[in-house]
Enzyme design. Structure first.
Site, short mmCIF file in Angstrom:
data_model
loop_
_atom_site.label_atom_id
_atom_site.label_comp_id
_atom_site.label_asym_id
_atom_site.label_seq_id
_atom_site.Cartn_x
_atom_site.Cartn_y
_atom_site.Cartn_z
N GLU A 82 -2.75 8.14 -4.68
CA GLU A 82 -3.05 7.30 -5.83
C GLU A 82 -4.36 7.79 -6.43
OE1 GLU A 82 -3.53 2.77 -5.64
OE2 GLU A 82 -1.49 3.10 -4.89
N ARG A 96 0.86 -1.18 0.00
CA ARG A 96 0.00 0.00 0.00
C ARG A 96 0.90 1.24 0.00
NH1 ARG A 96 -3.88 -2.53 -1.37
NH2 ARG A 96 -5.87 -2.77 -0.30
N HIS A 111 -0.76 0.41 -9.79
CA HIS A 111 -1.53 -0.53 -8.95
C HIS A 111 -2.13 -1.65 -9.82
CE1 HIS A 111 -3.63 -0.70 -4.79
NE2 HIS A 111 -3.50 -1.91 -5.29
#
Lengths: 323, 323
Positions: B265, B236, B284
């Site tokens: 993000e 993360r 991601h």
């Protein structure tokens, strides 16, 4: 063919072999020869030669061919630059670095495969976030479970099979005789290559350049490949007919290509291969000197010791086969 | 905690569980529930919920919290978006996809490591041949034999250890308790993280985001890393303090970074992280829906069958630990 031991003319007993280093005398190589029990000498009196330049076939022709050396150690794995010019003969024993570079080259091949499969190469070229939908458009996918054809079952092919194993692939392999390669589901003789290239997601070239393999991947071969299949070349650029590869890429005949070797080399600026988003070119760096020097040094040291004791050497070149 | 079986009020015998799909009812999920012996129903009457949106904690709060469901299957591995908002309670059983995505994410991590180590990412950005000397300047090197610290020993960490094995690494691992991870030379408790990060070539983040791991990689931690070490984050973005990472990169405090996750993000255009030659950002995508759907579907089907028979489920979330 086993090289005869060096014998003292006076005593008739074994003596340390005289070894020449050419064309460049690197201090590390001198040290290595001495620590392995050899004596440094000139080419004209040498029992053996450690040849240190991978890119000088003319120098090789001038210097080594004149030497009485019974054994010549070459610093590279592919001896095509010498063999195809007829510079290797059966009057003496030649050993190459074949096998030594396998793990390094295989690692590069795996890196290129993951780079293409996972979209890493495509993302490396971006400076903006793209959604996962963008990845799907790139065809990003897992390498796991895919079908890989390894063409050539020497050090590179075997190392690659080991590195692929955790990715649960189906591995097909091709070599001259069909002798099974460890890790391959099936190894076929090269006569079946045209059939097998149509059955896989990846075709990895890891074979020597010989008269038989030059231009093996031409228009006809690309037409037999799946449109979803990738070509990976870590062998020699001349195994692929570059114009036919460009045509296959332009027409969508194959999914893409990852090339550490090209024909010509260097690949000129502006060449069409630089322009495809689904092509990666690395400049013949799957095995650099820094990466190889430790393993190559260890191989040469073992060979010097074996030579001094009349034992078999590692990496013996079959002059007729050309590798 | 085991979820009680669904029982028929009239007969007192087990009945097929009523399962709701929310917030989006995908036909494939409906089919999967039915083939596993479940009955589709509404949230208000459901024994269980298959939650299908990884990015909608507000919707989750609105819909699931009202349901009498005794079991909720979540579609993602990291449940931080729900756990850190207090949306998971111990009144019911939550299962996540933890472990399912391990092989896919680990494969991406390995691809990024090889991409950085071997110069593949750097070459992907070039449209001109560069000599092997150029590679040396890039610091290209073999992954083989390097030292890797894996932070987090769940599905990703274990899969990565397996995939690294043919590359003969030294693997150190860190988790909460120090419980040994298969494939690791040594597994240490997280209290030793600050020492271990200074002993390796690669630090791979594969741990859940929790209150304890948020901001774990800050200026102090980067200062403990070797200047030759790479950071890989497939966990993360918030585990890393982005400004401190940028500072470490700008000052040469670490060798570089490969990031599949960032904070924030999406990473905005023009962000400093886009500008470093020794940084790779992928958006991601270490596990996309396409890559995961088969394995996740199989996991959910097994859980539905287990739920119907009162058996233990896979991927149970420890609500107190937050993963």
């Amino acid at each position: 063919m086993m090289p005869p031991m060096a014998m003292d003319d006076d005593t008739g007993l074994p003596r340390p072999p005289v070894i020449a280093v050419a064309p460049v005398i690197f201090p590390q190589v001198v040290e290595l020869i001495q620590s392995a029990g050899g004596v440094i000498g000139s080419l004209s009196e040498a029992d053996a030669v450690i040849w240190t330049d991978p890119d000088d076939p003319e120098g090789f022709a001038d210097l080594v061919v004149q030497s009485p050396a019974r054994w010549v150690q070459l610093p590279f794995a592919g001896v095509d630059s010498l063999a195809l010019r007829g510079l290797l003969d059966d009057r003496r024993l030649y050993t190459s670095a074949k096998g030594v570079y396998g793990p390094s080259v295989a690692e590069h091949a795996l890196g290129m495969m993951l780079g293409m499969a996972r979209g890493i190469v495509a993302y490396a070229r971006k400076t903006s976030w793209t959604s996962p939908d963008g990845v799907a458009a790139l065809g990003a996918r897992r390498l796991t479970g895919q079908r890989v054809l390894i063409v050539g079952t020497g050090g590179i092919g075997r190392s690659l099979a080991r590195m692929l194993e955790p990715h649960e692939p189906t591995i097909l392999a091709v070599n001259r005789s069909g002798t099974p390669m460890p890790g391959a589901t099936r190894t076929a003789p090269v006569t079946e290559l045209g059939t097998l290239v149509g059955q896989v997601d990846w075709v990895v070239l890891a074979l020597p350049l010989t008269a038989a393999s030059r231009g093996l991947f031409d228009r006809a071969m690309f037409q037999k490949m799946s449109r979803q299949a990738w070509l990976v070349n870590v062998a020699r650029g001349e195994i692929v007919v570059t114009a036919d590869l460009v045509e296959a890429l332009a027409s969508g005949g194959i999914a893409g290509a990852a090339l550490d070797v090209t024909d010509p080399e260097p690949l000129p600026d502006g060449h069409p291969l630089w322009g495809f988003p689904n092509v990666l070119v690395t400049p013949h760096v799957a095995n650099t000197w820094d990466m190889a020097v430790i393993d190559l040094g260890a191989r040469i040291a073992r060979n010097i010791i074996a030579f001094a004791h009349g034992q078999p050497l590692e990496g013996v070149v079959d002059v007729n086969l050309g590798y």
